[in-house]
Structure formats: C-alpha cells, structure tokens
Design an enzyme around this catalytic site. Sequence first.
Site, PDB file in Angstrom:
ATOM      1  N   PHE A   1       5.514   4.760 -11.966  1.00  0.00           N
ATOM      2  CA  PHE A   1       5.664   6.336 -11.401  1.00  0.00           C
ATOM      3  C   PHE A   1       6.684   6.380 -10.282  1.00  0.00           C
ATOM      4  O   PHE A   1       7.607   7.223 -10.308  1.00  0.00           O
ATOM      5  CB  PHE A   1       4.269   6.644 -10.645  1.00  0.00           C
ATOM      6  CG  PHE A   1       3.365   6.586 -11.541  1.00  0.00           C
ATOM      7  CD1 PHE A   1       3.247   7.131 -12.651  1.00  0.00           C
ATOM      8  CD2 PHE A   1       1.792   6.120 -11.283  1.00  0.00           C
ATOM      9  CE1 PHE A   1       2.191   7.021 -13.695  1.00  0.00           C
ATOM     10  CE2 PHE A   1       1.141   6.065 -12.230  1.00  0.00           C
ATOM     11  CZ  PHE A   1       0.879   6.560 -13.349  1.00  0.00           C
TER      12      PHE A   1
ATOM     13  N   SER B   1      -4.931  -0.686  -5.248  1.00  0.00           N
ATOM     14  CA  SER B   1      -4.295  -1.641  -6.204  1.00  0.00           C
ATOM     15  C   SER B   1      -2.914  -2.144  -5.486  1.00  0.00           C
ATOM     16  O   SER B   1      -2.648  -3.339  -5.700  1.00  0.00           O
ATOM     17  CB  SER B   1      -3.787  -0.913  -7.434  1.00  0.00           C
ATOM     18  OG  SER B   1      -5.101  -0.180  -7.867  1.00  0.00           O
TER      19      SER B   1
ATOM     20  N   ASP C   1      -3.705  -1.376 -19.241  1.00  0.00           N
ATOM     21  CA  ASP C   1      -3.477   0.220 -18.851  1.00  0.00           C
ATOM     22  C   ASP C   1      -2.483   0.601 -20.087  1.00  0.00           C
ATOM     23  O   ASP C   1      -2.634   1.930 -20.401  1.00  0.00           O
ATOM     24  CB  ASP C   1      -2.865   0.503 -17.626  1.00  0.00           C
ATOM     25  CG  ASP C   1      -3.955   0.124 -16.545  1.00  0.00           C
ATOM     26  OD1 ASP C   1      -5.042   0.755 -16.757  1.00  0.00           O
ATOM     27  OD2 ASP C   1      -3.245   0.000 -15.331  1.00  0.00           O
TER      28      ASP C   1
ATOM     29  N   ARG D   1       1.809  -8.512  -5.392  1.00  0.00           N
ATOM     30  CA  ARG D   1       1.091  -7.309  -4.658  1.00  0.00           C
ATOM     31  C   ARG D   1       0.371  -7.777  -3.300  1.00  0.00           C
ATOM     32  O   ARG D   1       0.482  -7.148  -2.442  1.00  0.00           O
ATOM     33  CB  ARG D   1       0.443  -6.398  -5.420  1.00  0.00           C
ATOM     34  CG  ARG D   1      -0.936  -6.973  -6.188  1.00  0.00           C
ATOM     35  CD  ARG D   1      -1.429  -5.947  -6.882  1.00  0.00           C
ATOM     36  NE  ARG D   1      -2.592  -6.549  -7.833  1.00  0.00           N
ATOM     37  CZ  ARG D   1      -3.647  -6.020  -8.171  1.00  0.00           C
ATOM     38  NH1 ARG D   1      -3.880  -4.849  -7.807  1.00  0.00           N
ATOM     39  NH2 ARG D   1      -4.547  -6.403  -9.150  1.00  0.00           N
TER      40      ARG D   1
ATOM     41  N   HIS E   1       2.512  -3.260 -10.083  1.00  0.00           N
ATOM     42  CA  HIS E   1       2.457  -3.406 -11.424  1.00  0.00           C
ATOM     43  C   HIS E   1       3.734  -3.353 -12.487  1.00  0.00           C
ATOM     44  O   HIS E   1       3.676  -2.237 -13.156  1.00  0.00           O
ATOM     45  CB  HIS E   1       1.356  -1.923 -11.962  1.00  0.00           C
ATOM     46  CG  HIS E   1       0.129  -2.183 -11.357  1.00  0.00           C
ATOM     47  ND1 HIS E   1      -0.402  -2.836 -10.002  1.00  0.00           N
ATOM     48  CD2 HIS E   1      -1.010  -1.964 -12.116  1.00  0.00           C
ATOM     49  CE1 HIS E   1      -1.338  -2.971 -10.110  1.00  0.00           C
ATOM     50  NE2 HIS E   1      -1.956  -2.413 -11.207  1.00  0.00           N
TER      51      HIS E   1
ATOM     52  N   GLU F   1       3.696  12.031  -6.719  1.00  0.00           N
ATOM     53  CA  GLU F   1       4.621  11.197  -6.486  1.00  0.00           C
ATOM     54  C   GLU F   1       5.789  11.811  -6.176  1.00  0.00           C
ATOM     55  O   GLU F   1       6.646  11.279  -5.252  1.00  0.00           O
ATOM     56  CB  GLU F   1       4.691  10.278  -7.731  1.00  0.00           C
ATOM     57  CG  GLU F   1       3.567   9.255  -7.932  1.00  0.00           C
ATOM     58  CD  GLU F   1       2.709   9.977  -8.750  1.00  0.00           C
ATOM     59  OE1 GLU F   1       2.682  10.982  -9.084  1.00  0.00           O
ATOM     60  OE2 GLU F   1       1.511   9.409  -9.012  1.00  0.00           O
TER      61      GLU F   1
ATOM     62  N   ARG G   1       1.268  -7.446 -10.858  1.00  0.00           N
ATOM     63  CA  ARG G   1      -0.211  -7.143 -10.713  1.00  0.00           C
ATOM     64  C   ARG G   1      -0.858  -8.554 -10.367  1.00  0.00           C
ATOM     65  O   ARG G   1      -1.780  -8.825  -9.562  1.00  0.00           O
ATOM     66  CB  ARG G   1      -0.614  -6.285 -11.742  1.00  0.00           C
ATOM     67  CG  ARG G   1      -2.069  -6.105 -11.525  1.00  0.00           C
ATOM     68  CD  ARG G   1      -2.704  -5.441 -12.775  1.00  0.00           C
ATOM     69  NE  ARG G   1      -3.858  -4.750 -12.724  1.00  0.00           N
ATOM     70  CZ  ARG G   1      -5.019  -5.739 -13.008  1.00  0.00           C
ATOM     71  NH1 ARG G   1      -4.825  -6.816 -13.320  1.00  0.00           N
ATOM     72  NH2 ARG G   1      -6.194  -5.198 -13.094  1.00  0.00           N
TER      73      ARG G   1
END
Lengths: 310, 316, 278, 273
Positions: free
Chosen positions: A78, A32, A112, A5, A104, A53, A162
Amino acid sequence: MKALRDAFGDEILALGRENPNVYVVDCDIGKSCKTLEFARQLPQQHLNVGIAEQNAAGVSAGLATCGKIPFVSTYAAFGSMRMCEQIRQEICYPRLNVKIACSHGGLTPANDGASHQAIEDYGIMRTLPNMTILVPCDYYSCRSLIRAACQWDGPVYLRFTRDPVPFIYRESDQFEIGRARTVREGGDVAIIAAGAVMSLALQACDLLHSQGIEARLLDMHTVKPLDTAAVTAAIQEIGRVVTVEDHNIINGIGSAVCEVAAGLGRGVVKRMGVQDQFGESGPYFDLLEKNGVTAQSIADTARSLVTGEN
Amino acid sequence: MLDNMDMKTALGETLAEEMRKNSSLVLVGADLMGANGTWPLHGEFPDRVINVGIAEANMVGVAAGLAACGKLPVCDTFAAFMARRDYDQVFISVAYAGLNVKLIGSDPGVAAEMNGGTHMSFEDVALMRTIPTMTVVEPCDCAQLRQAVKAMLEVKGPVYLRLYRKKPHKIYEDGCRFSLGRADCLTQGRDATVIAAGMMVWNALQAAEQLNQEGIHLRVLNMHTIKPLDKAAIILAAQETGAIVTAENANYFNGLGSAVAEVIAENSLSVPFQRVGVRDQFGEVGGTSYLMERFQLTASDIAQAVKSCLKRRQIH
Amino acid sequence: MLQNNKVLSLEETAIALRKTLLTTIYKAQSGHPGGSLSSADLMTVLYFDELRLRPHQPKWPERDRFVLSKGHVCPVLYACLAMRDFFPMEELDHLRKFGSILQGHPDMKRTPGVDISTGSLGQGVSCAVGMAIANRRDQNPGRVFCLLGDGETNEGQVWEAAETASKYQLDNLILLVDHNGLQNDGTCQDIMPPRDLAEKFRAFGFQTYQIDGHSIPAILDVFERIRAHQGGQPYAVIAKTVKGRGVSFMENVVAWHGQAPNEQEYLQAIQEIEEGLS
Amino acid sequence: MLTEERRAFLTQRARQARALTLEAIYRVGRGHIGGTMSIAELLIALYDDVMRVDPSNPSWPERDRLVVSKGHAAPIVYAVLAMKGYFDPKLLDTLNANGTTLPSHCDMRKVPGIDMTAGSLGQGLSAAVGMALANQMDHRDSYVYAIVGDGESQEGQVWEAVMLAAQRKLEHLIVFVDDNGCQVDGFTGDILNMRPFDQKYRAFGWHAIYVEDGHSFDQILDAIHQAKQTPDRPHAIILNTVKAKHVPGAENTYQSHCFSLTREQLDNSLRNL
C-alpha cells in the site's frame, strides 16, 4: 534473529522520545507495523487515519509543511502502489520531509498472497525523483538506517520485512545513506544484495568459498542514490556480478546495476529475484525458491560466471 | 488523410470503427475523455461510453468489473494519473485478476507541456513495465497508432498504450505493418544503433540525418513495444553495429533505457551504451521543443550520445 | 455604514482581481479562466479580509493557511498574492513560462505565499487536514482554509479527508466548495451529480453552510458565523457560483474551463467586468 | 416470514459454514476469524435463499454475482461455495497451503464461484458497480451483491463507487455493509467512525436499510426483499453484526480480526455452534 519491523518499532519509539516533531501516521495496521508502543507512549505524536492510505500520504505532506517529521506506517504494497500518486505529487515533487516506513516488503507477507506482497515497491520509488530508498538486511543496520533517515532532509522510503532475520552486524556498526557495505571481500565474483535475502547471499559465499571461489558481497542497503562507485569498482575489478533481491528483477537493484554495467560497456550481470510474476500464498523461502532464489542457486549462478559455463 | 490529424482524433476514429465491429468494446473515462478524443463517441454509443467523473481509481475498478462480465473496456486518462493514481487498482483489479482491460495514458513526458510538473509523466512506462503480464506500447504517429490500437484490442490481457494526443511528425504510411513485440528497423546503418519509442523516434531519425552528413550511418530501431521487449533485435544491433544509444521521453531510470541495459549486461554484449532520457528530474511547464532541450532529449543530444559511444569504442 | 464601506471596497477589489487574473491568462495564452472567475469573490474576501497573513513574511508560522486544492485555478490565487504584495505584479506576466515562479499548478517551492503544491485533484483536502491537525497539536491559532471544486468531490480522497477532519474535530479547518456546476467534460449533473453537497458533508460530520458565492456580504457573514461558532466540527461552506462569472460569454460555458481568450475576447471581457462596477 | 423449518435449516447451514471455516483456519494455524464469522448468516442467506446461481456452471452469464470486497473473508466464502458444490469440500484442507488453489484472499482465477479478486480494501465495490453496469447494458436482470466492511468504507474509492452507482440508478446492485464495529487496530468508533452508514448512503442517493440484527435470517431476507421492491436506486443494507460471532471469548473484540485458534478454542466454538 529479530524482525526488521521490530527494529522500526524500537527505533521510532526512541526517536519519538528524543524529538517531539517525529510523528507516526498509521493506516489501521499499527499492530503489524509495530507502532502500538509509540501510539501508547506518545499519543500527541501519533495519528491513525484508518484504512485510507492515499489520505495518509496527503495528511503527512500537510504535517511536514508544518515542520513535523511524519513516518507513514503501512505495508509496502500500500505504501508504494496505493499511495503512488500521492507520494509522487505531494511528497517527492515538493520534496517534503516525509518518511514512508513500510513493513511486509517483498514476498514476506507470504501467506497473504499476491495482493499484499510488494514485489515492485522500491522499483516504483526508484523512478520518483527526490526519493531515497533504504532496504536494510538486519536488525542493527535497520535501526541505524532509520535514524539516518530521520536526520535526512527529504522523502525516504524504508522497506522492512515481516519475519525475524539473522543478525549480520553488531550493535555498534554505523551505516551511511548511499554507501554500500562490503560484507565479504573477494576477487572472483561480486554478489550485490539487500534486504532479507542477505542471509542467503552469505550462505552462498560460504558455499563458493568451499569450492575455492572468493566472492565479494556488497550490502546495497541504499537502493537510491545508488553507490555507483562501489558498483563500478566491482565491475572494473571483477567484471562478474550477481544481484540478489526480494523484488521483481525489473526496476530494482538488478536493473540499477545493469544500468551502470551497460554504461561502462563491460562486465556481465545476472539478476536474481522475482521473475516478473505475481506472488501467491506459501512459505517465504518456498516462494523465493519458486523464483530461483536459494543459497545454492546463488552460488551456482556465481560459479557459472567464474567458470564460463552456463 | 492522416497527415494532418491529431493523434487523439485518430484514436477516436479507430475506436469508433472497432466499436461498430465489436459490441463488447466499451470506453471508460475519468473526466478527460474530451482531451483524449473519446468523449465524442458518446453521441454514437451513448450506452457504451462511461464517464465516471474525477475518480480514476474507481474508473479502473469499474473497468475491471466490466471486463469480468465479458466487456472489453478501454480506459483513458492522462498518463500521469493512469500510472500513478490507479497503480494499485491496475495491479490488483486488472493484472493480478487477469482481466482484459486496455489502458490509455495521454500526454506522456514533455507532451504535458503547460500543465507542468504535476501532470508531467516521466515514470508511467517504468511503473507499467514492473507489472507482470502487462504489455506496454508507445506508437509514434497516427498511422502506427491505428495499427497499435487494433493490435491492442486483439491481444488478450492488459495493455498500456502511451498516447501523444497532438499532431505528430508523420513517419509511417496508413495501413503500415505493425507487430506487437517486434521492433521496426527504420534505417539500416551499421555504425551505431539508436533505440527509440514514441515522440523520440522522430528525434532519432533527425539525429540519423545529421550524422549521415558526417559519414556516420545510424540504425534506428522503433521499439514501439517496450514490454515484451524485442531482445533479439537488440542483440543483433549490438553485434552488427557495436554501439547502442536509447532515447526515451521518460525518466532514464527503469524505462526503455534500463530495459535495454538489462539485455546488454545480462548477455555480456560489452558495447558502448548510453541512455538519452530525463535524468531523474520532475517536469516543469514549457513548450515541447523547449522541454526537449531542457531535458536533453533533442536530435543533437542523441547525436552527441552516439558520438561519445563511438569515441569510447575507439579507446577500448 | 462601516460594513457598507467594507462591502463596497471589497466589491471593487473583486473587479480588480478579475481583471488581473484575466490579463494574466491572456498574456500567458494559457490557463483556466472559468473556475478562476467563479471563485474570485470568495478569494477576494479571503485574501483581502479574512485570512491573517503577513505578505512580507509568507512563512509566518501563525498565519492562516490556504490550500488551493483545485490547483488549476491558480491564476486567481497568483493574482491575489501579487495584489497583496507577496511578490511584484510583474511576475504575473510570466505565468506558465519557463523558469517562472508561477507554475501551471501551484508550487510551494517556487511561489511565496503558496502553502502546498497541488494539481492532482482531491489531494489538497488531505493536505489541509494534515495542516489543521498540526496546528491543533501545536496550539497554533492559525486556521486552514481549503478551496475545492464541486467536481473534485468525485475523488474518494476528498471523503477520506472529510472522515479524518471529522474524527479529529478540526474546527480550525474550513472547506470552501466552489459549486459552479461545471466540470471538465460537461455539467456536474451529467458527469457525476453532486446531489446535495451540504447534506453529504453533514453526513460526514461537518458543520455546513450554503451561500451565494458571489455575494460579498454573504461571504463576510458566513466567515463571521464560523468565527463565532464553537462546535468541535470542521466546516464546509457550499458556495453556489457561476463558472466564468462576470464575463457574459464565459458564464456557464464548459469550453472556458481551460482556454485563454484572444485579444478581442479579452478586451470585451475587461469591458464587461468594468461595467459590472456601475 | 420464514417457516420454523426453513429457519432451522438455514441456521444449521450457517453452523456448518462456521465449522468448516474454523477447522480450515485451525489447520493453517492462523487466519481471519472475526470478519468471516460476522457474515456467516449473510452468505448462507444469499447462496441458499436469494442468489440465482448454478454451481455446476460457475461462469453462467445469467447468474447473480457476489463481490466480497473485504477479500480477507475468503475462507468462509470458500466454505459456503464448497457446501454449494462448486468444488470438493476436501479442498478446504488446503487453505493457504503451499501451491493451494484457495488463497487467503478471494481469487477469481483460482476458485470456481468467486466472481472477483479482492484483497486491497476498497476496490471491490468499484468492480461490483462495473458488473452491475454491464448487466444493465446487456439488459440482464441478474443482481450483483457486494459485501463491504465497515472499516473498509474508509477507503475513498468506496465513495467514488457509491457516487457512480447512484448516478447510474443501479437498482440491481445490493451492497451489504458488515458493520461489526471492529477493525484491525481497534473499534471502528475509535479509529475512524463511519457511522451512521445509512445516513451517508442516503446522502449519496442510495436506498438504505438498517438491519438491527445482522445475524437474523428473517431480518436479512426481509431487507433484501424490501430492496428489490424499491426501484431506481442502488441499495445499501447495513448489517449490525458481531465480529467473531459464536467464537467464545473472541466475540466483539477487534483482536479477533486475525488470530491463532487453540485446539480448545476450536472445540469450544464447535460445541457452541
């Protein structure tokens, strides 16, 4: 070690500075996804649509029809599931130049839990016509592939992860969409992998080497269009293939390789990855282990193909 | 009685029978209940048929809530929306939450006909197959639909039923046997196997007839349950017939063909194999028979695929 | 007087448009007449007066863009585009046919003048917002008009899009709600009451107007007011309409949402529309 | 009006809920602090004073239900459930740990007392509407409560659910909007302003109440009382709250959404409570 990322954050900023048509569309998780610097330096090329989204996908389609190159930035869960309909309908079907850039991916949002882990994202994307899917495995290949995606005319799904991952390539290495990279050469067994699990596959190659087994390791950074020539060569020259991915074993790289192998009517493929089960909260490598993905298990699987034991 | 019936009518009748028996059964739709044959039940069960309007994501969320309170909700909309528009909701609110919600997606693949590419769902089976705990069923005619609906309501957990809603070719007799997860062997040939589901079962049977005249005897497996897949039937077919062709009204990535390929490659069956399906394309408008030709899904396409597999077997 | 002539001429155009779209649906034996007819007057004023377009240069960057978010009523859009010479009238005979440039729902890759592909409700509004943002950022004077259905406002995505339009103060975005009171499964009141749509859009930060969607003078007037208005807000025009407007047996009948007329019905419909002229 | 004694009791309970939550998050190293602290009083008011629940029988069909649609607030919900006796408070030590039954987002399959799994924003309210519909159908007088974030309300699905609840006249559905003004990337007013919420909910046919101080037990309870007196409409109670309330240095900052607490910050917070 450096996170994919971060590669996105760095490369998208460079691309944005070079080309005013490069846009970032954030969905309230820019921090993030590492787009904050882009937003700060290039506010005219940045939008944040909030937690919406579906709307982000539609807004980006609209931007693309006006000549922009929007990168929708969100989490893989998402960016694949929540926006699924919108990506198919508004982006792939009209073949709009929108990039879905997701951090992610896989089990990497380890804490999460299942709702944020994306174990089916590129499987979904692989089913959508006109979609190109990139799953880089280290910082440098990631930057190179983001640049290639930006130059590619059409929808691209990019999957980042991540946490920091080891460097595998050099800064000067260049990557081409649709061309797998041979990371290790060998003739006893082939391992086809992509993404953050590449380092495990490399360790497995070392383990195998110490046992006198030479594995060919392919970096299948482009999941679609699949480099069928490289897969076909592995099956025809070696015939024993292990696929490794941080994704459901259904519909990902494993399935794609099986399609090729079954079509050739020869060879044997073992798929390693998420065992068609939901994730949970926990440390990343423990979650992988729960799904039978460790350097040792990859090596064991590969060896059993070579020796014919099960 | 069922001979001349639309599948949506058969669906409505079956659900009505079940609703009379089971008071927890409720229907939840998103403004397409008329199209799917469920809206008429509103008359008899005004409180148990809920139309949430054009809000599919909300429909699935509402159904999850109903199920959490002990109802047995059956959602319906077009397959295109059920799979894509509700995906995150099906994944999280239903499957991950472990809720007993049934999903019916109508107008699969080319059956969307005049609604064209936006409504033509070639990816619903693939998407649903990737969700852990999901059962995926695609019945091929009214008689099988009735049994499939009953089986779907009996089994615990999320089920996706792919519904052709118009008048199908009749294959089964009313009251036929149906077992979730167990393929039906429709013809007993030994030369090659065609594995098909839904509308493609008829095409496979037609192909079997064509090939029969050429002395090639096909085994036709109706793989009405695409997940969990009947692996034993596939392995047996490979061993006994030595060639496998899959036929699906869907993208040939990630659907039935891929599922069968996984079994073949992982079990090192090494038989000639070919997938008949939509080759990673979007749909377009047209009538069913036209679209089947356009996307190479016809009986002749299946027969052709069988022959090319047989040719490869000779070469090897 | 000039204004009167303009109104009369547009009213004639609206009749021609209704006849054309019905003929198109009749020949295809497939399509959505109800919502096409309810939006015909709005579309007439848009395509024959308000929108700045270059039919022979459909991708003229400074054009006003039009998004048909309720994509299923594309016959009315196709008829407008053909009558404005974006493509030959004969193309209308191929609606929903294989290989046609006129798909069952608008397809920007095939049809000149279609600015975005739509068909899954609620998504077009987001696209329109994206276009308006792009134009704003590029200082492009082109405006974005988006026609959506009242039933379509059931889609949460519409409200997601509305929030964004309001945030970015898109006064180059005009939403037109074809408020005909019927949706696929029944009346909006029964399926999902729309309530006061103007109040809703106001609550989401829009400048709103409510008009009779079949009155050409009222439609002209509202566009004039929008052009004169400067408020840094997006616009929502709630146009009260009648589904199937102009054909007695189609008016306010749910069944005509997506059904083509037979020959007798077609002839009667054409006759009624022509009589409406006098 | 609460008695002085009752108010003091509830205040003490909220203090305990915050302490348990902060300690649990501190043990994991990192967690959602802002949005848990903003709803402490609401959760205590609901579980100690309003909701009809039986901790020894979490699946009692007649119970009132709570859907925490902002599923990332799970740690404090778990803390309150533990305080109510749904499970041993010691379990809170395992929050987010390997193999835990207390995952970061609300999980109905793992945690006794959690009525709905949540985590992808915007989906919980739809589920709450479904529950209220089921109660309505079965003629149960149970209430369904839902907690929705202010940022979360940007999800269109929230408004899809809002429309349906109004149509069905779900008078036993009470939704709390945790209007703390912050979301992950910034202040809600900067990212995508959804205020005024009460006007939006009214435009969509709801009974809406704005609560000036979302941390006042008197005001929260009074609003719930008002809601229950108003028939035929679902109720939205907009709580003006403070993100990371009572965590020194973090209050009203959007950076407090998810962060690592230092030992010093934890001690300060615990003292401050």
